[in-house]
Write a protein that holds these residues in place. Structure first.
Motif, PDB file in Angstrom:
ATOM      1  N   GLY A 190      45.730 -27.414  50.819  1.00 50.92           N
ATOM      2  CA  GLY A 190      47.290 -28.554  51.209  1.00 50.92           C
ATOM      3  C   GLY A 190      48.138 -27.424  50.723  1.00 50.92           C
ATOM      4  O   GLY A 190      48.800 -27.568  52.101  1.00 50.92           O
TER       5      GLY A 190
ATOM      6  N   ASP B 293      52.009 -29.061  52.252  1.00 57.23           N
ATOM      7  CA  ASP B 293      51.457 -30.275  52.058  1.00 57.23           C
ATOM      8  C   ASP B 293      52.510 -30.204  50.666  1.00 57.23           C
ATOM      9  O   ASP B 293      53.178 -31.189  49.136  1.00 57.23           O
ATOM     10  CB  ASP B 293      50.721 -31.528  51.427  1.00 57.23           C
TER      11      ASP B 293
ATOM     12  N   THR C 143      54.205 -27.160  48.575  1.00 58.22           N
ATOM     13  CA  THR C 143      55.206 -25.953  48.467  1.00 58.22           C
ATOM     14  C   THR C 143      55.438 -25.405  47.174  1.00 58.22           C
ATOM     15  O   THR C 143      56.722 -24.206  47.692  1.00 58.22           O
ATOM     16  CB  THR C 143      56.370 -26.996  49.408  1.00 58.22           C
TER      17      THR C 143
ATOM     18  N   SER D 184      38.643 -30.021  52.771  1.00 56.75           N
ATOM     19  CA  SER D 184      40.232 -31.506  53.136  1.00 56.75           C
ATOM     20  C   SER D 184      39.545 -31.988  54.834  1.00 56.75           C
ATOM     21  O   SER D 184      40.025 -31.610  55.903  1.00 56.75           O
ATOM     22  CB  SER D 184      40.719 -30.468  53.507  1.00 56.75           C
TER      23      SER D 184
ATOM     24  N   ARG E 285      41.453 -34.176  56.101  1.00 55.93           N
ATOM     25  CA  ARG E 285      43.180 -33.653  57.286  1.00 55.93           C
ATOM     26  C   ARG E 285      43.302 -32.822  57.435  1.00 55.93           C
ATOM     27  O   ARG E 285      44.023 -32.436  58.260  1.00 55.93           O
ATOM     28  CB  ARG E 285      44.717 -33.795  55.925  1.00 55.93           C
TER      29      ARG E 285
END
Length: 354
Positions: free
Chosen positions: A128, A133, A135, A179, A181
């Protein structure tokens, strides 16, 4: 490295001053390799030179994209790379490859007030962060993994490599497993298209400099390099709940459990297994050789040197912050070494005794 240079210089002086054929007895083995392995191979070459005084290693730093051409053309006797050569290229160029040693790829951070090996991340959270994603460093998902740390509200600044790199291949392989994604949006490879807010660096040295000057930064480096530069390492949490750090102990566990995928041209890759007690992001260091020697004398010495690394080089490898292969994988590599033929296509006879 210094001893090897002095020995080479002394040999040259003796040849000139005594006008003898001593120079003819020195055989220079030419190697092209990734720059950060230069010092390791120079130390190994120095050690091997103490039992094989004809041997002189010439290691030239090169871009990995040039290795196949250099080795197949004979301008290098073998290459040292952290990116495995594709199987089809090995076949087309009549080359063989196998791993020789392993380092780790480690996430590193610049977080004021937080020491090395204190911050914990897991695969999905690290993915992430690298995707942009997550931050900020006090994000809920990071805080949940670090309940005893006071995390700053700093913005995360991600640094990655703009060039083809084994480190990028290793960390993307790990993150893609953790992940879906990441696997879909960024993928796996030695050179990737990172999100627009990721700052791309042109070298390992550039990453080191930017990381040290950028509070809130995160990147990934080779464990041996990170130790030398005293970077702040991140620990990783396995899906089993165990937490591991990047050190020789956890790296050894990862290497012992690793498996090589074999083909007719040697090991195509070395893959880590995600067990609870091992560091999960491995970076194998591969050697690539021609199937047919272009110079029998140089190749004979090169093969003896590689065989010596497997049998006698463990201490030097570990002193350099890397881990030698376990015996089973060494035996697979020696089996591949025996495939190499002489320049005329016949058996290449060389003495394995050290």
């Amino acid at each position: 490295m210094k001893k090897l240079f002095v020995k080479a210089l002394l040999t040259a002086v003796l040849c000139v001053s005594a006008n003898i054929a001593l120079c003819d007895n020195v055989v220079t083995v030419n190697v092209v390799g990734v720059p950060y392995m230069h010092y390791v191979y120079k130390m190994l070459g120095d050690d091997f030179n103490s039992i094989e005084n004809r041997f002189l290693l010439r290691y030239v730093d090169e871009n990995a994209n040039n290795f196949a051409m250099k080795v197949s053309a004979g301008s290098a006797d073998f290459s040292v790379s952290d990116i495995p050569m594709p199987h089809n290229e090995l076949i087309a160029r009549k080359l063989i490859q196998f791993p020789v040693m392993v380092t780790a790829i480690v996430p590193v951070v610049n977080l004021p007030g937080i020491d090395s090996d204190k911050l914990v991340l897991d695969g999905p959270v690290l993915a992430g962060i690298m995707m942009g994603d997550i931050t900020t460093w006090n994000h809920a998902s990071i805080s949940a993994l670090n309940p005893n740390l006071s995390l700053p509200s700093l913005r995360i600044k991600t640094l990655a490599r703009s060039y083809s790199s084994g480190a990028t291949l290793a960390i993307s392989t790990y993150l893609a497993k953790k992940s879906s994604r990441f696997a879909k949006n960024i993928g796996v490879g030695d050179s990737l298209k990172w999100p627009a807010d990721v700052q791309l660096m042109h070298s390992g040295e550039a990453i080191e400099t930017a990381l040290s000057k950028t509070p809130g930064a995160i990147s990934y480096v080779e464990m041996d390099v990170g130790n030398i530069k005293q970077m702040k390492f991140v620990r990783l949490k396995h899906h089993t709940g165990s937490i591991v750090k990047a050190d020789l102990g956890f790296l050894r566990s990862g290497v012992v459990s690793a498996r090589a995928t074999e083909g007719e041209n040697g090991a195509n890759s070395l893959n880590g297994v995600d067990f609870a007690n091992n560091w999960p992001i491995l970076l194998p260091i591969y050697v690539t050789l021609p199937k047919n020697a272009l110079n029998d004398e140089r190749m004979t010495l090169a093969l003896r040197f590689i065989y010596w690394i497997f049998n006698k080089g463990d201490e030097t490898i570990e002193q350099s912050g890397l881990v030698p292969l376990p015996v089973l994988l060494q035996a697979q590599a020696v089996k591949v070494i025996r495939v190499v033929r002489s320049a005329n296509g016949g058996p290449l006879i060389f003495n394995f005794d050290l």
